[in-house]
Motif scaffolding. Structure first.
Motif, mmCIF file in Angstrom:
data_model
loop_
_atom_site.group_PDB
_atom_site.id
_atom_site.type_symbol
_atom_site.label_atom_id
_atom_site.label_comp_id
_atom_site.label_asym_id
_atom_site.label_seq_id
_atom_site.Cartn_x
_atom_site.Cartn_y
_atom_site.Cartn_z
ATOM 1 N N LYS A 1 72.718 -7.404 59.574
ATOM 2 C CA LYS A 1 72.027 -6.398 58.695
ATOM 3 C C LYS A 1 70.344 -6.252 58.645
ATOM 4 O O LYS A 1 70.204 -5.217 58.690
ATOM 5 C CB LYS A 1 71.561 -6.971 57.549
ATOM 6 C CG LYS A 1 72.775 -7.880 56.601
ATOM 7 C CD LYS A 1 73.571 -7.081 56.082
ATOM 8 C CE LYS A 1 74.727 -7.296 55.503
ATOM 9 N NZ LYS A 1 75.439 -7.908 54.384
ATOM 10 N N ARG A 2 69.918 -6.603 60.214
ATOM 11 C CA ARG A 2 68.584 -5.895 60.278
ATOM 12 C C ARG A 2 68.826 -4.293 61.656
ATOM 13 O O ARG A 2 68.051 -4.258 61.068
ATOM 14 C CB ARG A 2 67.987 -6.801 61.871
ATOM 15 C CG ARG A 2 67.479 -8.069 61.055
ATOM 16 C CD ARG A 2 66.459 -8.925 62.117
ATOM 17 N NE ARG A 2 66.061 -10.577 61.718
ATOM 18 C CZ ARG A 2 65.379 -10.758 61.500
ATOM 19 N NH1 ARG A 2 63.997 -9.962 61.202
ATOM 20 N NH2 ARG A 2 65.186 -11.678 61.094
ATOM 21 N N ASN A 3 70.081 -4.474 61.844
ATOM 22 C CA ASN A 3 70.379 -3.110 62.741
ATOM 23 C C ASN A 3 71.738 -2.028 61.424
ATOM 24 O O ASN A 3 70.738 -1.234 61.737
ATOM 25 C CB ASN A 3 72.045 -4.357 63.468
ATOM 26 C CG ASN A 3 72.595 -2.897 64.255
ATOM 27 O OD1 ASN A 3 71.912 -2.081 64.204
ATOM 28 N ND2 ASN A 3 73.348 -3.195 65.706
ATOM 29 N N GLU A 4 71.287 -2.477 60.718
ATOM 30 C CA GLU A 4 71.122 -1.872 59.709
ATOM 31 C C GLU A 4 70.806 -1.697 58.714
ATOM 32 O O GLU A 4 70.484 0.202 58.709
ATOM 33 C CB GLU A 4 72.327 -2.349 57.880
ATOM 34 C CG GLU A 4 74.161 -2.925 58.525
ATOM 35 C CD GLU A 4 74.408 -1.525 58.834
ATOM 36 O OE1 GLU A 4 75.280 -1.255 59.609
ATOM 37 O OE2 GLU A 4 74.606 -0.598 57.985
ATOM 38 N N THR A 5 69.422 -2.056 58.666
ATOM 39 C CA THR A 5 68.159 -1.546 57.694
ATOM 40 C C THR A 5 67.309 -0.510 58.926
ATOM 41 O O THR A 5 67.095 0.075 58.691
ATOM 42 C CB THR A 5 67.232 -2.783 57.522
ATOM 43 O OG1 THR A 5 68.222 -3.707 57.229
ATOM 44 C CG2 THR A 5 65.707 -2.554 57.228
ATOM 45 N N ALA B 1 66.062 3.083 58.806
ATOM 46 C CA ALA B 1 64.663 3.032 59.260
ATOM 47 C C ALA B 1 64.923 5.031 60.110
ATOM 48 O O ALA B 1 63.988 5.251 59.909
ATOM 49 C CB ALA B 1 64.334 2.591 59.460
ATOM 50 N N MET B 2 66.589 4.642 61.398
ATOM 51 C CA MET B 2 65.732 5.711 62.351
ATOM 52 C C MET B 2 66.193 6.907 62.143
ATOM 53 O O MET B 2 65.600 7.931 61.739
ATOM 54 C CB MET B 2 66.871 5.382 62.989
ATOM 55 C CG MET B 2 66.126 4.101 64.208
ATOM 56 S SD MET B 2 64.896 4.344 65.119
ATOM 57 C CE MET B 2 65.478 6.045 66.193
ATOM 58 N N ALA C 1 58.832 -0.113 52.202
ATOM 59 C CA ALA C 1 57.771 0.746 52.624
ATOM 60 C C ALA C 1 58.292 2.403 52.712
ATOM 61 O O ALA C 1 57.699 3.015 52.698
ATOM 62 C CB ALA C 1 57.821 0.249 54.893
ATOM 63 N N LEU C 2 60.006 2.153 53.246
ATOM 64 C CA LEU C 2 60.771 3.719 52.930
ATOM 65 C C LEU C 2 59.880 4.199 51.971
ATOM 66 O O LEU C 2 60.404 5.475 51.568
ATOM 67 C CB LEU C 2 62.373 3.606 53.884
ATOM 68 C CG LEU C 2 61.884 3.118 55.421
ATOM 69 C CD1 LEU C 2 63.648 2.925 55.217
ATOM 70 C CD2 LEU C 2 62.145 4.565 56.078
ATOM 71 N N THR C 3 60.445 3.268 50.880
ATOM 72 C CA THR C 3 60.467 4.286 49.455
ATOM 73 C C THR C 3 59.153 4.753 49.102
ATOM 74 O O THR C 3 58.800 4.843 47.596
ATOM 75 C CB THR C 3 60.317 3.429 48.396
ATOM 76 O OG1 THR C 3 60.166 1.880 48.685
ATOM 77 C CG2 THR C 3 61.738 2.984 48.795
ATOM 78 N N ASN C 4 58.020 3.745 49.807
ATOM 79 C CA ASN C 4 56.488 4.691 49.560
ATOM 80 C C ASN C 4 55.952 5.577 50.592
ATOM 81 O O ASN C 4 55.349 6.076 50.704
ATOM 82 C CB ASN C 4 55.752 3.548 50.295
ATOM 83 C CG ASN C 4 56.351 2.670 48.951
ATOM 84 O OD1 ASN C 4 55.940 2.651 47.504
ATOM 85 N ND2 ASN C 4 55.903 1.711 48.808
ATOM 86 N N ASP C 5 57.437 6.093 51.366
ATOM 87 C CA ASP C 5 56.234 7.097 52.646
ATOM 88 C C ASP C 5 56.107 8.306 51.961
ATOM 89 O O ASP C 5 56.990 9.002 51.061
ATOM 90 C CB ASP C 5 58.335 7.311 53.671
ATOM 91 C CG ASP C 5 57.789 8.401 54.394
ATOM 92 O OD1 ASP C 5 58.079 7.874 55.631
ATOM 93 O OD2 ASP C 5 57.655 9.899 54.538
ATOM 94 N N PRO C 6 55.130 8.758 52.567
ATOM 95 C CA PRO C 6 54.532 9.710 51.682
ATOM 96 C C PRO C 6 54.709 10.844 52.550
ATOM 97 O O PRO C 6 54.601 11.972 51.268
ATOM 98 C CB PRO C 6 53.112 9.951 52.508
ATOM 99 C CG PRO C 6 53.425 9.033 53.640
ATOM 100 C CD PRO C 6 54.226 8.079 54.063
#
Lengths: 270, 355
Positions: free
Chosen positions: A149-153, A157-158, A187-192
C-alpha cells in the motif's frame, strides 16, 4: 490552479452476465474527497474496476466523463494517461520488473521527462516511509500488505493524476502505514497546482478522518442509497447499514458474483 | 544406424521426421577459442575423458566419425577470472558440423566456458555439437551455451556433465536461434556432495522449435541439483521441455529440484512441459513444477493502469519473466546483450490479426 471534473452518470455494469451496478451517479471535482462505503457485494470494487477499465467488466449503460470526455471507450492505459488512477486493493506481483522501470515507462508514455526521476523516486519513497531498499525488488513481490500500500501510494504521488480511486487503501495496513499513506494522499488533494480529486472506497472511518472526506456515499446493491457529509460516516458507524437498506438488500447472497472478474473483492474484508 | 523417429520416446514431440541427412555434407565449422592459451588437454587425458562416450543413435555415430575436438583442461587449483570463449561459425549452406568440446576442471579449479553457435541468417545447415564436461573434486565449473544460429539451421546437441566429489557445476543455455534446435543435457553427480545447477532461457518465434531434454542424475549420496528452465514461444513457434530427475539407490540425502515455466505469446504458438521423477531411495528432498500459459492478465492490467501502452507492458513482463534466469547465467556482461535480443524478438512478433 487547474480545475477538473470526473462525472459518473447513470453507470450500469455487469460481471459474468450478472448486473452489479444499477445506475451510479457521482461527480468529483479537483481537491474533493468522496468516500464510498457499503456492505460486501455492494459493487464497490466493480465500480472502481469499470471506471479504470479493467477487462472482464461489461458496461451496459451510462458515462464516465473526465472534463466532459467519455473515457469508457478508452483502454485502461489511455484512461491513466488522461488522468485517472487506481490504487489497487490487491496490487499484482510482477516478477522481475522494477518500480523504477515502471515509473520510467509511465513517464515516457506521458511524454514527461525522465530526467531526475531516480532522485524524485527516492525522496518520495523516503517521504512515504517505504524502505528504499525495496526499490530494487520486483514490483510487489514478497512485499507485506503494508509495504504494497505504501508502494501504491508512492506511485500515485509520482504519477500525479487528476483523479484517484483508492480501492480499500486501508485494508491490510497497520496504523503507522495508514497514517503515512493517507497523509500523502491528503497532501496531494491540497496541491496548489493540481489538487487531486479522490474517490475512496473503504469500510472504515479512520481513513476518512485522515483524508478529511467531504462527501460520503453509501452504496448498497449497486445503487447509491444515501449521500451526505462526514456525519453520515458517523451515523453508519453507530447504526450500521441496516439504517440505509432492508435486510433483503443486505443479504450477501450475491456477494461472490462481484468476485467473478478475478478480484478478491471483499472476501477478506471485515 | 537409421535415423530415429518420433515414435522413439526420446524423440517424442521432436521434428526429427523432417530431417534429410543427405542434404548435408560433413565439414568443419569455423571455430575460434579465446582465453584458453596453455590449457590444452593432453592426449592421455582427452583419451580418458572420451573413452566411453555412448553411441545411442546415428548422430553419436556421425559425431564419432566427423568430430572436430576442442579439449580444454584447467589445472588443479587454477582460478580463471576471464571466461574461455569458444565460437563456432557455420561456414555456409549444405554443411553438417560436428564440433566436440571437452572440458576438464582439475581439483579445486574455477572457471567459465562460453560456447557460441552462430550462422548467417540464410545458411541452411546442420550442427551436431557434443559437450563432455568433468568437474573434478571441489572444482567450480560454469558453462554457457549460446544458440545464436539463423532461422534455417538445425541443431542436435548433446551435453554430458559429470560432477565429482564436492564439485559445483553450472550449465547455462540460451537458445534464441535455430530452425529446430534440440539440446539434451545429462548432468550426473557421481561424487558425494556434488552440486549441479542448470539454467536455460529459450525463446522461439516464426516457425522455430526448441526442444530440451534434461536428466538430473544422482548417483552418489548427498548430492544436489537445481534446474530452472524458462521459455517463450510466439507466432507459430513451438517448444518442448522434458525433464527427468533420477535418484539412484545409493543417493541418500540428496536434494533435487526442477522448475520449467513457459510463456505463450501468440495464439498459434505451442509449448509442452513434461517433468518426470524416478526416485529409488528414501531420505531425499525432491520437487518439480511446470507451467505453460500466456502473460498474466492481472500483471498486464496493473502496468497498463499506470498509463503504460500494451506493447511496453508486455516487454516489461516478458523481460521480467526472464530476469531470474538472466541473473543466474554465468556471464554477467552478456546480460544486457541478451535482454536486448529478447526485446528485439518480442518487437518482431507477428501481429495476430495479420496472420
Amino acid at each position: 490552479m487547474k480545475q477538473h471534473t470526473l462525472e459518473i452518470k447513470g453507470l450500469v455494469a455487469a460481471v459474468g452476465g450478472k448486473q452489479i451496478l444499477n445506475g451510479i451517479d457521482l461527480t468529483v471535482r479537483s481537491g474533493e474527497v468522496h468516500a464510498i462505503m457499503g456492505p460486501n457485494g455492494a459493487g464497490k470494487t466493480t465500480l472502481s474496476s469499470v471506471v479504470m477499465g479493467r477487462p472482464g467488466y461489461e458496461v451496459l449503460g451510462g458515462q464516465v466523463l473526465l472534463d466532459g470526455e467519455d473515457v469508457l471507450a478508452l483502454p485502461a492505459w489511455r484512461r491513466a494517461q488522461a488522468g485517472l488512477h487506481l490504487v489497487m486493493q490487491y496490487p499484482s506481483e510482477v516478477p522481475g520488473v522494477m518500480l523504477a522501470d515502471v515509473m520510467g515507462e509511465a513517464f515516457a508514455a506521458r511524454g514527461r521527462s525522465t530526467d531526475g526521476l531516480a532522485g524524485v523516486l527516492r525522496s518520495e519513497t523516503e517521504g512515504i516511509g517505504f524502505n528504499t531498499a525495496l526499490l530494487d525488488r520486483a514490483l510487489n513481490v514478497d512485499l507485506s500488505g503494508g509495504e504494497k500500500k505504501r508502494n501504491e501510494t508512492l506511485q500515485l504521488a509520482m504519477l500525479r493524476p487528476k483523479f484517484a480511486i483508492l480501492d480499500e487503501l486501508d485494508s491490510g495496513l497497520d496504523i503507522d502505514a495508514l497514517r503515512d499513506c493517507s497523509r500523502r494522499v491528503e497532501a496531494l488533494t491540497n496541491d496548489p497546482d493540481q489538487p487531486l480529486g479522490v474517490i475512496a472506497i473503504t469500510h472504515y472511518n479512520r481513513l476518512l478522518e485522515e483524508l478529511r472526506a467531504d462527501h460520503i456515499h453509501i452504496l448498497v446493491k449497486g445503487r447509491i442509497v444515501a449521500e451526505g457529509g462526514p456525519e453520515l460516516a458517523d451515523q453508519l458507524e453507530r447504526d450500521g447499514y441496516e439504517a440505509f437498506a432492508s435486510p433483503a438488500e443486505l443479504a450477501a447472497d450475491d456477494a461472490p458474483a462481484a468476485d467473478a472478474a478475478g478480484a478478491y473483492d471483499d472476501l477478506f474484508a471485515l | 544406424m537409421p535415423l530415429p523417429t518420433a515414435e522413439h520416446e526420446v524423440w517424442r514431440y521432436s521434428r526429427i521426421g523432417d530431417l534429410d541427412l543427405t542434404a548435408f555434407t560433413p565439414a568443419p565449422a569455423h571455430t575460434t577459442v579465446e582465453g584458453a592459451d596453455g590449457l590444452d588437454a593432453g592426449p592421455e587425458l582427452l583419451a580418458e575423458l572420451t573413452a566411453d562416450l555412448p553411441v545411442h543413435d546415428v548422430f553419436d555415430e556421425l559425431s564419432a566419425a566427423h568430430h572436430r575436438t576442442i579439449a580444454i583442461a584447467v589445472p588443479r587449483g587454477r582460478v580463471l577470472t576471464e571466461p574461455i570463449v569458444v565460437t563456432h561459425r557455420v561456414t555456409g549452406s549444405g554443411v553438417a558440423h560436428y564440433p566436440r568440446l571437452v572440458v576438464h576442471g582439475g581439483e579445486n579449479s574455477e572457471f567459465t566456458v562460453v560456447e557460441r553457435f552462430e550462422s548467417d541468417d540464410d545458411d541452411v545447415a546442420l550442427v551436431v555439437p557434443r559437450l563432455v564436461l568433468h568437474a573434478g573434486q571441489a572444482a567450480r565449473v560454469s558453462y554457457l551455451g549460446l544458440n545464436l544460429l539463423g532461422h534455417r539451421v538445425w541443431q542436435l546437441g548433446h551435453q554430458q556433465a559429470t560432477g565429482h566429489r564436492d564439485s559445483t557445476t553450472l550449465l547455462g543455455t540460451v537458445a534464441l536461434g535455430g530452425d529446430y534446435a534440440r539440446v539434451r543435457t545429462d548432468a550426473r553427480c557421481v561424487g558425494q556432495g556434488a552440486t549441479t545447477r542448470q539454467v536455460a532461457l529459450y525463446y522461439a518465434d516464426g516457425d522455430q522449435m526448441h526442444d530440451f531434454r534434461t536428466l538430473q542424475d544422482h548417483v552418489a549420496p548427498r548430492t544436489n541439483s537445481d534446474l530452472l528452465f524458462k521459455g517463450a514461444v510466439q507466432d507459430r513457434a513451438k517448444s518442448v521441455y522434458t525433464g527427468l530427475i533420477r535418484i539412484g539407490e545409493d543417493a541418500k540425502g540428496t536434494a533435487a529440484f526442477q522448475t520449467n515455466r513457459n510463456l505463450t505469446l501468440s495464439e498459434g504458438a505451442w509449448a509442452e512441459s513434461v517433468p518426470n521423477l524416478d526416485i529409488r531411495t528414501n531420505d531425499v528432498k525432491c520437487s518439480h513444477a511446470s507451467t505453460v500459459g500466456p502473460i498474466d492478465d492481472e500483471q498486464r492490467f496493473y502496468l497498463e493502469s499506470r498509463g503504460i501502452p500494451p506493447e511496453v507492458a508486455e516487454r516489461l513482463v516478458v523481460l521480467g519473466f526472464f530476469d531470474d534466469v538472466l541473473a543466474a547465467l554465468p556471464v554477467g556482461p552478456l546480460r544486457a546483450d541478451l535482454r536486448a535480443r529478447v526485446a528485439a524478438k518480442l518487437s518482431h512478433r507477428l501481429v495476430e490479426a495479420a496472420t
